[in-house]
Design a protein around this motif. Structure first.
Motif, PDB file in Angstrom:
ATOM      1  N   GLY A  54      10.006  15.701  31.088  1.00  0.00           N
ATOM      2  CA  GLY A  54       8.563  15.564  31.254  1.00  0.00           C
ATOM      3  C   GLY A  54       7.936  14.427  30.480  1.00  0.00           C
ATOM      4  N   THR A  55       8.737  13.534  29.908  1.00  0.00           N
ATOM      5  CA  THR A  55       8.207  12.438  29.093  1.00  0.00           C
ATOM      6  C   THR A  55       8.917  11.138  29.445  1.00  0.00           C
ATOM      7  N   ASN A  56       8.140  10.132  29.854  1.00  0.00           N
ATOM      8  CA  ASN A  56       8.674   8.792  30.056  1.00  0.00           C
ATOM      9  C   ASN A  56       8.676   8.068  28.716  1.00  0.00           C
ATOM     10  N   GLU A  57       9.663   7.196  28.529  1.00  0.00           N
ATOM     11  CA  GLU A  57       9.786   6.513  27.240  1.00  0.00           C
ATOM     12  C   GLU A  57      10.025   5.023  27.464  1.00  0.00           C
ATOM     13  N   ARG A  58       9.545   4.228  26.534  1.00  0.00           N
ATOM     14  CA  ARG A  58       9.825   2.800  26.519  1.00  0.00           C
ATOM     15  C   ARG A  58      10.288   2.440  25.124  1.00  0.00           C
ATOM     16  N   TYR A  59      11.343   1.633  25.045  1.00  0.00           N
ATOM     17  CA  TYR A  59      11.776   1.082  23.766  1.00  0.00           C
ATOM     18  C   TYR A  59      11.289  -0.363  23.722  1.00  0.00           C
ATOM     19  N   LEU A  60      10.632  -0.746  22.640  1.00  0.00           N
ATOM     20  CA  LEU A  60      10.246  -2.128  22.396  1.00  0.00           C
ATOM     21  C   LEU A  60      11.017  -2.595  21.161  1.00  0.00           C
ATOM     22  N   ILE A  61      12.006  -3.457  21.367  1.00  0.00           N
ATOM     23  CA  ILE A  61      12.880  -3.903  20.284  1.00  0.00           C
ATOM     24  C   ILE A  61      12.119  -4.901  19.414  1.00  0.00           C
ATOM     25  N   ILE A  62      12.054  -4.635  18.093  1.00  0.00           N
ATOM     26  CA  ILE A  62      11.338  -5.542  17.191  1.00  0.00           C
ATOM     27  C   ILE A  62      12.248  -6.203  16.161  1.00  0.00           C
ATOM     28  N   ALA A  63      13.481  -5.703  16.004  1.00  0.00           N
ATOM     29  CA  ALA A  63      14.428  -6.326  15.068  1.00  0.00           C
ATOM     30  C   ALA A  63      15.846  -5.907  15.453  1.00  0.00           C
ATOM     31  N   GLY A  64      16.776  -6.838  15.318  1.00  0.00           N
ATOM     32  CA  GLY A  64      18.177  -6.528  15.559  1.00  0.00           C
ATOM     33  C   GLY A  64      18.580  -6.699  17.005  1.00  0.00           C
TER      34      GLY A  64
END
Length: 121
Positions: A54-64
């Motif tokens: 029931g939850t959509n997710e987005r990853y926003l890479i900020i390091a590595g």
């Protein structure tokens, strides 16, 4: 929603069974449409296979840098500035392939609830 400033320094980072550290920067009943957490994965570590119901997710890479796997369709190297879209119910994990911490924001809609987390290991 009322105007507010949420300071990251006011929120403690904690280790998870998922093999990463989480700092829930913004996850509040007053803002049910979205939550934002900062995730940190140590070099050489792969997070646990899991999904969010029931939850959509987005990853926003900020390091590595790392390798992200989502469902049966995504198995790719990712780095700073990349955004990974993860639909509700899709199995997911990420591996830190670099020599420094992999850090990303996990942005969930609607907001993340621990009851929606399903471990697949």
């Amino acid at each position: 929603m009322e105007a507010d400033v949420r300071r990251a320094t006011d929120v403690l980072e904690y280790d998870t069974e998922e093999r990463c550290a989480i700092q829930e920067v913004s996850n509040d009943l007053a803002d049910p449409e979205v939550s934002i957490a900062r995730a940190r994965v140590l070099p050489g570590v792969t997070t646990a296979w899991h999904e969010l119901t029931g939850t959509n997710e987005r990853y926003l890479i900020i390091a590595g840098e790392g390798r992200v796997e989502v469902g049966e369709t995504i198995d790719e190297m990712v780095g700073v500035g990349d955004v990974i879209w993860i639909p509700a119910g899709a199995k997911q994990r990420i591996t830190n392939t670099g020599d420094s911490d992999l850090i990303f924001y996990a942005i969930c809609t609607p907001r993340f609830k621990h009851t929606n987390y399903v471990t697949l290991e």
